[in-house]
Structures are given as structure tokens and as C-alpha cells.
Design a protein around this motif. Sequence first.
Motif, PDB file in Angstrom:
ATOM      1  N   VAL A 267       0.853  -1.196   0.000  1.00  0.00           N
ATOM      2  CA  VAL A 267       0.000   0.000   0.000  1.00  0.00           C
ATOM      3  C   VAL A 267       0.885   1.240   0.000  1.00  0.00           C
ATOM      4  CG1 VAL A 267      -1.906  -1.153   1.147  1.00  0.00           C
ATOM      5  CG2 VAL A 267      -0.206   0.044   2.530  1.00  0.00           C
ATOM      6  N   PHE A 268       0.378   2.301  -0.598  1.00  0.00           N
ATOM      7  CA  PHE A 268       1.138   3.560  -0.591  1.00  0.00           C
ATOM      8  C   PHE A 268       0.248   4.702  -0.116  1.00  0.00           C
ATOM      9  CE2 PHE A 268      -0.371   4.971  -4.905  1.00  0.00           C
ATOM     10  CZ  PHE A 268      -0.914   3.773  -5.332  1.00  0.00           C
ATOM     11  N   CYS A 269      -0.606   4.364   0.851  1.00  0.00           N
ATOM     12  CA  CYS A 269      -1.549   5.340   1.394  1.00  0.00           C
ATOM     13  C   CYS A 269      -0.837   6.502   2.078  1.00  0.00           C
ATOM     14  CB  CYS A 269      -2.525   4.659   2.331  1.00  0.00           C
ATOM     15  SG  CYS A 269      -1.719   3.671   3.597  1.00  0.00           S
TER      16      CYS A 269
ATOM     17  N   ALA B 127     -12.105  -2.590  -8.618  1.00  0.00           N
ATOM     18  CA  ALA B 127     -11.655  -2.739  -7.237  1.00  0.00           C
ATOM     19  C   ALA B 127     -11.344  -1.403  -6.585  1.00  0.00           C
ATOM     20  CB  ALA B 127     -10.419  -3.640  -7.192  1.00  0.00           C
ATOM     21  N   CYS B 128     -11.248  -0.350  -7.366  1.00  0.00           N
ATOM     22  CA  CYS B 128     -10.804   0.948  -6.837  1.00  0.00           C
ATOM     23  C   CYS B 128     -11.941   1.650  -6.097  1.00  0.00           C
ATOM     24  CB  CYS B 128     -10.305   1.833  -7.981  1.00  0.00           C
ATOM     25  SG  CYS B 128      -9.838   3.482  -7.419  1.00  0.00           S
ATOM     26  N   PRO B 129     -11.694   2.112  -4.879  1.00  0.00           N
ATOM     27  CA  PRO B 129     -12.764   2.775  -4.123  1.00  0.00           C
ATOM     28  C   PRO B 129     -13.072   4.180  -4.622  1.00  0.00           C
ATOM     29  CG  PRO B 129     -10.727   2.829  -2.877  1.00  0.00           C
ATOM     30  CD  PRO B 129     -10.451   1.993  -4.096  1.00  0.00           C
TER      31      PRO B 129
ATOM     32  N   ARG C  78      -5.504  10.116 -14.363  1.00  0.00           N
ATOM     33  CA  ARG C  78      -6.713  10.420 -13.588  1.00  0.00           C
ATOM     34  C   ARG C  78      -6.385  10.349 -12.097  1.00  0.00           C
ATOM     35  NH1 ARG C  78     -11.239  12.510 -15.198  1.00  0.00           N
ATOM     36  NH2 ARG C  78     -12.461  11.285 -13.747  1.00  0.00           N
ATOM     37  N   LYS C  79      -5.729   9.260 -11.714  1.00  0.00           N
ATOM     38  CA  LYS C  79      -5.547   9.008 -10.289  1.00  0.00           C
ATOM     39  C   LYS C  79      -4.606  10.009  -9.637  1.00  0.00           C
ATOM     40  CE  LYS C  79      -8.332   5.610 -10.366  1.00  0.00           C
ATOM     41  NZ  LYS C  79      -9.668   5.812  -9.809  1.00  0.00           N
ATOM     42  N   ALA C  80      -3.570  10.424 -10.363  1.00  0.00           N
ATOM     43  CA  ALA C  80      -2.555  11.245  -9.703  1.00  0.00           C
ATOM     44  C   ALA C  80      -2.551  12.701 -10.156  1.00  0.00           C
ATOM     45  CB  ALA C  80      -1.185  10.620  -9.916  1.00  0.00           C
TER      46      ALA C  80
ATOM     47  N   GLY D  20      -7.330  11.752  -6.671  1.00  0.00           N
ATOM     48  CA  GLY D  20      -8.105  10.651  -7.244  1.00  0.00           C
ATOM     49  C   GLY D  20      -7.648   9.292  -6.772  1.00  0.00           C
ATOM     50  N   CYS D  21      -6.598   9.259  -5.968  1.00  0.00           N
ATOM     51  CA  CYS D  21      -6.074   7.986  -5.484  1.00  0.00           C
ATOM     52  C   CYS D  21      -5.767   8.112  -4.010  1.00  0.00           C
ATOM     53  CB  CYS D  21      -4.807   7.626  -6.257  1.00  0.00           C
ATOM     54  SG  CYS D  21      -3.924   6.218  -5.574  1.00  0.00           S
ATOM     55  N   VAL D  22      -6.125   7.108  -3.235  1.00  0.00           N
ATOM     56  CA  VAL D  22      -5.848   7.140  -1.799  1.00  0.00           C
ATOM     57  C   VAL D  22      -4.715   6.194  -1.424  1.00  0.00           C
ATOM     58  CG1 VAL D  22      -8.150   7.953  -1.169  1.00  0.00           C
ATOM     59  CG2 VAL D  22      -7.719   5.482  -1.352  1.00  0.00           C
ATOM     60  N   GLY D  23      -4.165   5.524  -2.423  1.00  0.00           N
ATOM     61  CA  GLY D  23      -2.989   4.685  -2.181  1.00  0.00           C
ATOM     62  C   GLY D  23      -3.268   3.337  -1.532  1.00  0.00           C
ATOM     63  N   CYS D  24      -4.504   2.856  -1.682  1.00  0.00           N
ATOM     64  CA  CYS D  24      -4.861   1.595  -1.009  1.00  0.00           C
ATOM     65  C   CYS D  24      -4.319   0.373  -1.731  1.00  0.00           C
ATOM     66  CB  CYS D  24      -6.370   1.485  -0.880  1.00  0.00           C
ATOM     67  SG  CYS D  24      -7.211   1.325  -2.465  1.00  0.00           S
ATOM     68  N   ALA D  25      -3.827   0.569  -2.954  1.00  0.00           N
ATOM     69  CA  ALA D  25      -3.220  -0.514  -3.745  1.00  0.00           C
ATOM     70  C   ALA D  25      -4.187  -1.625  -4.117  1.00  0.00           C
ATOM     71  CB  ALA D  25      -1.996  -1.101  -3.041  1.00  0.00           C
ATOM     72  N   ARG D  26      -5.483  -1.354  -4.040  1.00  0.00           N
ATOM     73  CA  ARG D  26      -6.437  -2.400  -4.453  1.00  0.00           C
ATOM     74  C   ARG D  26      -6.299  -2.685  -5.942  1.00  0.00           C
ATOM     75  NH1 ARG D  26     -10.005   0.147  -0.626  1.00  0.00           N
ATOM     76  NH2 ARG D  26     -10.486  -1.257   1.096  1.00  0.00           N
ATOM     77  N   CYS D  27      -5.998  -1.628  -6.712  1.00  0.00           N
ATOM     78  CA  CYS D  27      -5.803  -1.816  -8.154  1.00  0.00           C
ATOM     79  C   CYS D  27      -4.641  -2.771  -8.387  1.00  0.00           C
ATOM     80  CB  CYS D  27      -5.536  -0.478  -8.829  1.00  0.00           C
ATOM     81  SG  CYS D  27      -4.227   0.475  -8.033  1.00  0.00           S
ATOM     82  N   ASP D  28      -3.576  -2.564  -7.634  1.00  0.00           N
ATOM     83  CA  ASP D  28      -2.377  -3.387  -7.826  1.00  0.00           C
ATOM     84  C   ASP D  28      -2.648  -4.829  -7.426  1.00  0.00           C
ATOM     85  OD1 ASP D  28      -1.302  -0.973  -8.489  1.00  0.00           O
ATOM     86  OD2 ASP D  28      -0.141  -0.715  -6.661  1.00  0.00           O
TER      87      ASP D  28
HETATM   88  S1  SF4 Z   1      -4.321   2.725  -5.053  1.00  0.00           S
HETATM   89 FE1  SF4 Z   1      -5.396   2.037  -6.857  1.00  0.00          FE
HETATM   90  S2  SF4 Z   1      -7.331   1.224  -6.092  1.00  0.00           S
HETATM   91 FE2  SF4 Z   1      -6.466   2.489  -4.464  1.00  0.00          FE
HETATM   92  S3  SF4 Z   1      -7.364   4.518  -4.808  1.00  0.00           S
HETATM   93 FE3  SF4 Z   1      -5.405   4.460  -5.881  1.00  0.00          FE
HETATM   94  S4  SF4 Z   1      -5.947   3.905  -7.941  1.00  0.00           S
HETATM   95 FE4  SF4 Z   1      -7.676   3.341  -6.681  1.00  0.00          FE
END
Ligand code: SF4
Lengths: 247, 350
Positions: free
Chosen positions: B139-141, B252-254, B309-311, B322-330
Amino acid sequence: MKPKIAIFSLTSCEGCSLAILELEDHLLDILGAVEIVNFREGMTDRDWDIDIAFVDGAVSTPQDAKEIQHIREKSRVLVAIGACACLGGVNTLKNYQSESDYRRCVYGDMANYFPTTRAKPLSAIVKVDYELPGCPMVKEEFLEFVKCMLMGKVFRLPDSPVCVECKKRGNPCLYDQGIFCLGPVTRGGCSAICPTFGSKCEGCRGLISREGLAAAGVNIRETYNASVKDVMDDLRLYGAYQEGDLP
Amino acid sequence: MLDRIITHAEVLRIVADLAPEHRIVGPVLRGGQYFYEILTDLSGLDLTFSYCVYGPRAFLFPPTETLFQFSRQNGRFESTLSIERVPTAFVGVHPCDINAIRLLDRVFSKDHRDEHYLSRRECAFIIGVDCAKECTVGVFCADMHGNVAKDGFDLMLFPLEQGSGPNDMRYGLVFGSKRGEVRLQKGSIGAIPKAADERAMEEYQRRKEAAFPHRLKTRLEELPSLLNRSYDSLLWEATARRCYSCGSCNMACPTCYCFNIFDETDMTLTRGERKREWDGCQLEKFAEVAGPHNFRPKAASRLRHRIFRKAKWVKDQSGIAGCVGCARCDRACTAKINSVEIYNQLAEEI
Ligand code: SF4
Ligand code: SF4
Ligand code: SF4
Ligand code: SF4
Ligand code: SF4
């Protein structure tokens, strides 16, 4: 004028045409909207003035080839239903074995009496207007197709892979258990029924895109510790992968 | 600043008190992984869970929902708006998911008010639980500032010290809304924090700061300019060779909020529903328009689009990352395409 509908079966288990009869709740509605003129599973009368022909089964014998040409000539719209008609289906497994082997396996001593050919989808022989893939075809998709025809609306197959529906259902992914599921390369529309019940997707609705297949080729070689042969075997089960090698 | 000190049993009392008017959603363990599900029994609730495979967005923005019903009778067209008001209480929402909900709130209320989302959101009650350390490797939250939730919850729990098990936990609690505060007053739940508790909270924050590794080589503020310089990088093509365009990362992305709209009619063709369903920018036909013309026909252009989009772009538009770093995408990516690697490789290229 109600559209005249016919349903035919070539080499297959006829499960897809049976699936139409299984639409019990909607069957009366459908019968109110269309006229079924030719359906071996459901009626004895035959009429060859056909607006829409639904055909399940692969072309796997010289007789199948003749029949599908005749159906094509008599029908304004030809719809391939099920994996066999759309992709060749499980019938195509024989394409990777020697002819004498599979004939002996199926017909034993009578092998010489039954001529067969390489199994092919309908589109290899005649022009197919629409395909409703799946093993068996998805009943709801058949209904949607009929509605589109009645409304004059364009019918489109879902254009995203099985993973999308799988994720929408909140399923755990089988890759987390090291299972090589074909969901990422397979056309969705089945509500991801197999992964939902814990089995990997076997690709019965066919490949979604060449780009996806190419990615599978790269991933098998570079990303996973998977055997190309095993994956090829999986892809071949329904003939989703019919000619050539993985890119 | 803490508002209360509260035990696990007291958290359960609050949830039980919410239960008559709310469906309760919380983490449920299935096959070794947690999923947000509707809870019918609170006895097994474990708020020390690691992470849920998917975020809670499906309960606020369902994968498929009806927007309105329509009918055509005697030459008249009629439609009825379909607004679902299902009060939902979420218990055990981590900071990343709270921040993701904040983004959805913003997107669905800015410019055009999305009544369907907002009606569910307005009657949602959110009990967050803070993460003392990273939930899983990857994760990179912390890099995305996703691991700290400043608002977007009704109540937030801080696990100031580790108990001997989930039922033994004591939390520092912070009110995030008036109705959150009212819930505690109503049952006179929780203890007023003492000076020692405040010190424990400060200590907790320090420990937390140190417990989260930073995985990105680029600071959050610098990601947009990094991407600006990387538009023509060869990385997109090289990485996208592996991409199936399966959309799992989007699903999977929140924070993903894109949807597609379609109609469903019954067999009489006189009645139907207009619906929407989740869509995703990694899917091949996502950017296809009439013609047909596809603005992003290649997986590489779609991958670049998602990362932008995310960053960058979502933040440019809405002011919230646009990204919270939860790594669900990964984790969801069956091709092991990893956003941290993408950012870091881009950083190295430049
Ligand atoms: S880490 Fe991936 S799944 Fe999580 S918010 Fe960012 S783009 Fe979405
Ligand atoms: S289980 Fe299969 S279909 Fe489901 S998300 Fe994973 S790869 Fe895709
Ligand atoms: S999950 Fe795969 S194998 Fe199963 S029905 Fe769907 S497409 Fe066919
Ligand atoms: S991604 Fe970060 S904020 Fe989200 S659950 Fe994991 S540790 Fe907590
Ligand atoms: S999950 Fe991976 S393979 Fe699928 S679309 Fe996203 S990046 Fe591509």
C-alpha cells in the motif's frame, strides 16, 4: 406481422435450444410476440419461410455443412447460439487429435460409416448476423436479443471481460489462490457464474479481444509461472482459441 | 484532540443502537480475506481487521442501479424517478476508504447533484477505524495522504494501544459530525479523555508516522508535474503489453466513479427501466463514441489515462486526489501491473 422464428440444432447437445424452452416465465410473452415456425425440440410442424433462424451446434459433419447452407438461404437473419455455433465449442477438441483416433473413440467399430470434418463455427461456412455465445447460451441474453429485434434496436454483446461482472459481484479473485482463470480474456455477459461458484472461467463465451490474448501470451511467459501448454489446453476447451499459437 | 475513550463493547452498543434504522455494513472474514458485507450478527465483529478486498463504495454507489422507471401507455410517456434511501451504518472504515468516499461525495455533488448517490450518502453513518500501521505490504496510502482521515466520518476510532484481542480493544474517539456526537450522548457512552489519554494519542500519532513506509520516490504534490513530463514515456507501451484491459483495477478501486447508462424493457416493450452500471477506463470500449471512433483504442493509452486520472486530473478538477494509495488496483491486477512501480519508474526516467 409477427416475425417468423425457427430454431435448429447441428452437432451439439442441443442444450442451447432447450434453454429457450427453459425460459418458461417468458415463453408465453415471446410466443405472443413472434411466431415459431420450425423447432424440432418443441413442435412437429415445419415451415421454411423464416425471418430469424437460431442455430446451435457446430459444423462437424458434411451433413451439418449442407444443413447450415440451406438454413442460411431460407432465413433473413441467422443467429448462432451457444459456444458450439459461435466458436465450434467442445467439438473443436477433436481438431487437435488424429481423425482415426477420435472417430474410433466415438463410433467404435462403426467409425467408417460416419463421415466427420474438422469442427467449425457457423461463421466458417456461412454469413452469421449475430452470435449469442456461452455454454449454454445465456437465456437473458436471448430474451434481450428478441426484444431488440422487436424494437428495431441495435443488439450488442457485452464488450467487457468476465472480470468486470465478477468484481461487481464482489467475488474473491481466483488468481489469489494461484488459479489461472480465463476471466480476463473472456467476453462477459454470463454474470461471471463460474468464478462466483468457485470454478475458474473456461472461456465458453469466447475471447474478448486479440489485445487481451496477446497480453495473456506475454503474462504466461513473463509474469506467471504458468505453462503455455496448460493455458493453451484451457483456451482450446471451447474453441475460444481455434487457430495458431498464443502470440 | 480526543472526544471520548471507548471500549469495543461500547462500539457494539452504538452499532446495536443504529441497527433498527440502518443496515449495518462491516468487515466479514471469508476464505482468509475480509469483505465489507451486511452484518446480521455483531458478535464476531473484528475491528482490528487488516483490510477489505474491496472498498465500501458498492453500498453507496451500487454496481447496477435503476435511475428511473418509464412506461408508454395510450400514447403517453411517463417516468418515475427511482431514489433508493437505505440508511446504512458502516462500521470499521479505514482512512483510505473514508477519503475515497469524500472524493465520491465531491464528484457526485459538484456541478450536478446526483440524487441517487446523495440520497444514500445522506443517510449513511460512518464509524471509521484508524490504521496504526500499514495493512499489507504494497500500500502507498502514506504517500497519497490516504492513511489520515480528517473528515468524512461520523465517528473515528483510534486504536491507541493494542488489546489482547479484538474484543479487548480501547479506542480514542473523535466526533466527525453532530449526529455522531449525539449517538454517544444518547447512551452516555464512553469516558471523557484524561490528560494521559491525550498523551497516548500524541504518542500514537508519532508511532503511526514511523510505522508507514513511503514507497513512492515522488512526493504527492510533485506527482502532477512528474506525469506532465511523462506523457510520451515509452513506459506506457512497455507496461501495457501485459494489460488485459479487464477493468479489474477500476472495479476494485474505491475512488472510481464512472458509469454507463442503458435501458431495460419488459417483453411488452411498453415498460422499462433506465439503469446505470459501473464502467471503467481500462475497458477497450470505454472511450468509444459514434462512428465508431475510439479515443483510446490501445491498452497503453488507457493505462496512461488511468494513472493520469488518479494522480493528476481528478485532483485538478475536484481538488481531492483521485487515489488514496490503497493498492487495491495493484492487488486486483491479474497481470501484476503495479502503480507504485509505474510512478517510480517514471521518476527514474526523468
Ligand atoms: S491505489 Fe489504486 S485502487 Fe487504491 S485509490 Fe489508488 S488507484 Fe484506486
Ligand atoms: S476470478 Fe477470474 S473472472 Fe473473477 S476477477 Fe479473477 S480472473 Fe477475473
Ligand atoms: S465464467 Fe467463463 S466459462 Fe463460465 S459461463 Fe462465463 S464465460 Fe463461460
Ligand atoms: S491502505 Fe492504508 S489507510 Fe487503507 S487500510 Fe491499508 S493501511 Fe489503512
Ligand atoms: S487490472 Fe491490470 S490487466 Fe486488468 S485492466 Fe487493470 S491494469 Fe490492465
